[in-house]
Structures are given as C-alpha cells and as structure tokens.
Scaffold this motif. Structure first.
Motif, PDB file in Angstrom:
ATOM      1  N   VAL A 150     -19.147   1.253  -2.647  1.00  0.00           N
ATOM      2  CA  VAL A 150     -20.361   0.949  -3.404  1.00  0.00           C
ATOM      3  C   VAL A 150     -21.563   0.707  -2.495  1.00  0.00           C
ATOM      4  O   VAL A 150     -22.706   0.695  -2.956  1.00  0.00           O
ATOM      5  CB  VAL A 150     -20.149  -0.268  -4.328  1.00  0.00           C
ATOM      6  CG1 VAL A 150     -19.105   0.043  -5.380  1.00  0.00           C
ATOM      7  CG2 VAL A 150     -19.777  -1.512  -3.523  1.00  0.00           C
ATOM      8  N   ARG A 151     -21.307   0.528  -1.210  1.00  0.00           N
ATOM      9  CA  ARG A 151     -22.400   0.341  -0.246  1.00  0.00           C
ATOM     10  C   ARG A 151     -22.843   1.659   0.365  1.00  0.00           C
ATOM     11  O   ARG A 151     -23.740   1.687   1.192  1.00  0.00           O
ATOM     12  CB  ARG A 151     -21.950  -0.618   0.855  1.00  0.00           C
ATOM     13  CG  ARG A 151     -21.475  -1.976   0.345  1.00  0.00           C
ATOM     14  CD  ARG A 151     -20.828  -2.784   1.447  1.00  0.00           C
ATOM     15  NE  ARG A 151     -19.668  -2.103   2.008  1.00  0.00           N
ATOM     16  CZ  ARG A 151     -18.946  -2.559   3.034  1.00  0.00           C
ATOM     17  NH1 ARG A 151     -19.284  -3.700   3.605  1.00  0.00           N
ATOM     18  NH2 ARG A 151     -17.911  -1.878   3.477  1.00  0.00           N
ATOM     19  N   GLY A 152     -22.158   2.745  -0.024  1.00  0.00           N
ATOM     20  CA  GLY A 152     -22.477   4.051   0.514  1.00  0.00           C
ATOM     21  C   GLY A 152     -21.770   4.366   1.811  1.00  0.00           C
ATOM     22  O   GLY A 152     -22.024   5.404   2.431  1.00  0.00           O
ATOM     23  N   GLU A 153     -20.845   3.496   2.226  1.00  0.00           N
ATOM     24  CA  GLU A 153     -20.103   3.708   3.460  1.00  0.00           C
ATOM     25  C   GLU A 153     -18.817   4.493   3.176  1.00  0.00           C
ATOM     26  O   GLU A 153     -18.169   4.274   2.149  1.00  0.00           O
ATOM     27  CB  GLU A 153     -19.765   2.379   4.119  1.00  0.00           C
ATOM     28  CG  GLU A 153     -20.996   1.583   4.538  1.00  0.00           C
ATOM     29  CD  GLU A 153     -20.635   0.274   5.220  1.00  0.00           C
ATOM     30  OE1 GLU A 153     -19.437   0.051   5.493  1.00  0.00           O
ATOM     31  OE2 GLU A 153     -21.554  -0.523   5.482  1.00  0.00           O
ATOM     32  N   PRO A 154     -18.426   5.406   4.050  1.00  0.00           N
ATOM     33  CA  PRO A 154     -17.207   6.184   3.821  1.00  0.00           C
ATOM     34  C   PRO A 154     -15.962   5.313   3.861  1.00  0.00           C
ATOM     35  O   PRO A 154     -15.881   4.371   4.659  1.00  0.00           O
ATOM     36  CB  PRO A 154     -17.219   7.197   4.975  1.00  0.00           C
ATOM     37  CG  PRO A 154     -18.072   6.580   6.026  1.00  0.00           C
ATOM     38  CD  PRO A 154     -19.119   5.795   5.308  1.00  0.00           C
ATOM     39  N   VAL A 155     -15.025   5.630   2.991  1.00  0.00           N
ATOM     40  CA  VAL A 155     -13.721   4.949   2.987  1.00  0.00           C
ATOM     41  C   VAL A 155     -12.752   5.866   3.718  1.00  0.00           C
ATOM     42  O   VAL A 155     -12.373   6.915   3.194  1.00  0.00           O
ATOM     43  CB  VAL A 155     -13.235   4.666   1.554  1.00  0.00           C
ATOM     44  CG1 VAL A 155     -11.885   3.956   1.592  1.00  0.00           C
ATOM     45  CG2 VAL A 155     -14.266   3.836   0.797  1.00  0.00           C
ATOM     46  N   THR A 156     -12.368   5.484   4.928  1.00  0.00           N
ATOM     47  CA  THR A 156     -11.582   6.380   5.781  1.00  0.00           C
ATOM     48  C   THR A 156     -10.092   6.057   5.802  1.00  0.00           C
ATOM     49  O   THR A 156      -9.321   6.786   6.419  1.00  0.00           O
ATOM     50  CB  THR A 156     -12.119   6.329   7.220  1.00  0.00           C
ATOM     51  OG1 THR A 156     -12.060   4.984   7.712  1.00  0.00           O
ATOM     52  CG2 THR A 156     -13.564   6.813   7.268  1.00  0.00           C
ATOM     53  N   HIS A 157      -9.691   4.986   5.139  1.00  0.00           N
ATOM     54  CA  HIS A 157      -8.277   4.625   5.145  1.00  0.00           C
ATOM     55  C   HIS A 157      -7.568   5.169   3.901  1.00  0.00           C
ATOM     56  O   HIS A 157      -8.205   5.637   2.958  1.00  0.00           O
ATOM     57  CB  HIS A 157      -8.100   3.105   5.232  1.00  0.00           C
ATOM     58  CG  HIS A 157      -8.689   2.360   4.058  1.00  0.00           C
ATOM     59  ND1 HIS A 157      -8.102   2.325   2.815  1.00  0.00           N
ATOM     60  CD2 HIS A 157      -9.820   1.621   3.952  1.00  0.00           C
ATOM     61  CE1 HIS A 157      -8.822   1.602   1.991  1.00  0.00           C
ATOM     62  NE2 HIS A 157      -9.882   1.163   2.652  1.00  0.00           N
ATOM     63  N   GLY A 158      -6.240   5.089   3.905  1.00  0.00           N
ATOM     64  CA  GLY A 158      -5.457   5.528   2.758  1.00  0.00           C
ATOM     65  C   GLY A 158      -5.523   4.519   1.626  1.00  0.00           C
ATOM     66  O   GLY A 158      -6.018   3.400   1.790  1.00  0.00           O
ATOM     67  N   PHE A 159      -5.013   4.927   0.465  1.00  0.00           N
ATOM     68  CA  PHE A 159      -5.049   4.070  -0.716  1.00  0.00           C
ATOM     69  C   PHE A 159      -3.636   3.640  -1.115  1.00  0.00           C
ATOM     70  O   PHE A 159      -2.709   4.448  -1.141  1.00  0.00           O
ATOM     71  CB  PHE A 159      -5.669   4.810  -1.901  1.00  0.00           C
ATOM     72  CG  PHE A 159      -7.107   5.202  -1.696  1.00  0.00           C
ATOM     73  CD1 PHE A 159      -8.102   4.248  -1.678  1.00  0.00           C
ATOM     74  CD2 PHE A 159      -7.448   6.531  -1.518  1.00  0.00           C
ATOM     75  CE1 PHE A 159      -9.431   4.606  -1.494  1.00  0.00           C
ATOM     76  CE2 PHE A 159      -8.767   6.905  -1.341  1.00  0.00           C
ATOM     77  CZ  PHE A 159      -9.762   5.940  -1.327  1.00  0.00           C
ATOM     78  N   ILE A 160      -3.513   2.374  -1.465  1.00  0.00           N
ATOM     79  CA  ILE A 160      -2.267   1.864  -2.036  1.00  0.00           C
ATOM     80  C   ILE A 160      -2.468   1.775  -3.544  1.00  0.00           C
ATOM     81  O   ILE A 160      -3.474   1.218  -3.998  1.00  0.00           O
ATOM     82  CB  ILE A 160      -1.917   0.476  -1.468  1.00  0.00           C
ATOM     83  CG1 ILE A 160      -1.761   0.538   0.058  1.00  0.00           C
ATOM     84  CG2 ILE A 160      -0.627  -0.054  -2.109  1.00  0.00           C
ATOM     85  CD1 ILE A 160      -1.585  -0.820   0.715  1.00  0.00           C
ATOM     86  N   PRO A 161      -1.563   2.316  -4.354  1.00  0.00           N
ATOM     87  CA  PRO A 161      -1.734   2.271  -5.813  1.00  0.00           C
ATOM     88  C   PRO A 161      -1.886   0.829  -6.314  1.00  0.00           C
ATOM     89  O   PRO A 161      -1.183  -0.080  -5.847  1.00  0.00           O
ATOM     90  CB  PRO A 161      -0.441   2.900  -6.343  1.00  0.00           C
ATOM     91  CG  PRO A 161       0.030   3.779  -5.228  1.00  0.00           C
ATOM     92  CD  PRO A 161      -0.343   3.055  -3.969  1.00  0.00           C
ATOM     93  N   ARG A 162      -2.766   0.622  -7.263  1.00  0.00           N
ATOM     94  CA  ARG A 162      -3.023  -0.728  -7.779  1.00  0.00           C
ATOM     95  C   ARG A 162      -1.786  -1.245  -8.513  1.00  0.00           C
ATOM     96  O   ARG A 162      -1.450  -0.796  -9.614  1.00  0.00           O
ATOM     97  CB  ARG A 162      -4.217  -0.697  -8.742  1.00  0.00           C
ATOM     98  CG  ARG A 162      -4.732  -2.105  -9.103  1.00  0.00           C
ATOM     99  CD  ARG A 162      -5.851  -2.057 -10.136  1.00  0.00           C
ATOM    100  NE  ARG A 162      -6.857  -1.063  -9.839  1.00  0.00           N
ATOM    101  CZ  ARG A 162      -7.808  -1.174  -8.911  1.00  0.00           C
ATOM    102  NH1 ARG A 162      -7.854  -2.268  -8.173  1.00  0.00           N
ATOM    103  NH2 ARG A 162      -8.690  -0.218  -8.724  1.00  0.00           N
TER     104      ARG A 162
END
Length: 205
Positions: A150-162
């Motif tokens: 939301v800050r416009g910064e790239p998310v470079t890590h993987g995602f863990i399912p919620r």
C-alpha cells in the motif's frame, strides 16, 4: 482511518488472484486435534526485535498463531488492525497472539509499531523461508512479480496462505481457519479466534 481500509481491501482481490488456487492445491494445513509444532523465530513487538518461543508462550496459556501473506497489503493490514483492537480481550482470556509471515525483520519493525496496524499490541515474526509454515502444512508461494504494497513498495518475498491456528495451553490445535478454503474475511480470523479462547476461560471473559 476507515477510508484507508476501504482502499486497501481492494488489494485482497489482487493478491487472491495471484496465489489462491496455488495455495489451495499445495497446502494441507494441520487439523484440529493435531499437536502444534514448537518453534522459535525472530519477531518484532512495537518496533523492537526479540526471539519468540511458542513453548514459552504456551506456558502462559492458549496461543493464536496466524499466518498472513504480507505486511502493508490490504487484507493483512485489516487483520492486524482487528487483532490490535481486540488485544485487551485476548489478554483478558489469557491468550497470546503471534502473527507470522515471510516479511523480513526490517518490514516487521515498522509494521509492528504502526498505530494503524499492530499498534505495538502484539508481536509479528519472520519466516522468510517458510520453514515454520511448512511444519504447519502451509506452502510458501514464490514471490509474484509486480506486486506492490500500500506504500507503493515492491513485495519481493513469498506469500504464506492466510491461515489461523488456535492452540490450547497443552499444545493441541483446537481450531483452524483458512481464508482460501473457509472463505472468511481477514478480520474474521481475529473475531473467531477470540470467541474460541473466551470459551476456554469463560470466567475471565
């Protein structure tokens, strides 16, 4: 405050589109009745780092362990905000909250202290390689190109399912919630967890 959350919730659909099917296909979370694997992890509380121990937390009472995709993204922000708002009620019920994601410590330092999100109320831990998540049956989904927070910064890590696990003081998993399979909103993870821990200690609720 609320207009920001309305805007950020728009990101839920984007993130879900990126990894929902993959998460459902690859992840098989531990179930109610399973023993919760113990772990330690580097964590942040109110911007300060420390080593979180599930074993130590369980010695104090039940634990709500919630995995989430990424700090500073719509659904995760709402989820953290809801847990922070309900923190006093969790404490009254004798329960500890710990959030876990693949975010690095630098991101978690600010996220844990941000008054709009964790607000310094509860810790969030870093699981950059998804090793803790894997012990709970959750597969780390590889980084997705082009995703920004939301800050416009790239998310470079993987995602863990919620996914949220409610663990009793004996270390048994007594409830599991998954947004992908149970179709519940991020804030419901906090509200449903609170209802369960209150039942464990009704005299404190």
């Amino acid at each position: 405050m609320y207009h920001k959350y309305a805007f950020r919730l728009l990101m839920i659909g984007l993130l879900s589109g990126l990894f929902k099917l993959q998460a459902m296909a690859q992840s098989t979370p531990l179930a109610k009745g399973d023993k919760a694997p113990l772990f330690t992890a580097r964590a942040c509380l109110a911007g300060k780092t420390f080593d979180f121990s599930l074993k130590n937390a369980l010695e104090k009472g039940p634990v709500v362990l919630y995995f989430y995709p990424a700090a500073y993204t719509g659904g995760c922000d709402l989820e953290a905000h809801t847990f922070s708002e309900l923190k006093d009620e969790f404490t009254k019920a004798g329960a500890t909250i710990i959030g876990v994601s693949a975010d690095d410590i630098a991101r978690l330092k600010s996220f844990s202290a941000d008054p709009d999100y964790c607000a310094g109320k509860f810790p969030v831990a870093s699981d950059p390689d998804g090793k803790i998540a894997a012990r709970y049956g959750l597969k780390l989904i590889p980084p997705q190109p082009g995703v920004k927070d939301v800050r416009g910064e790239p998310v470079t890590h993987g995602f863990i399912p919620r996914t949220t696990f409610v663990i009793d003081a004996r270390g048994n998993i007594i409830a599991v919630f998954s947004s992908e399979t149970d179709h519940i909103s991020p804030d419901q993870h906090a509200k449903m967890s609170l209802a369960i821990v209150k039942k464990l200690h009704p005299h404190q609720s």
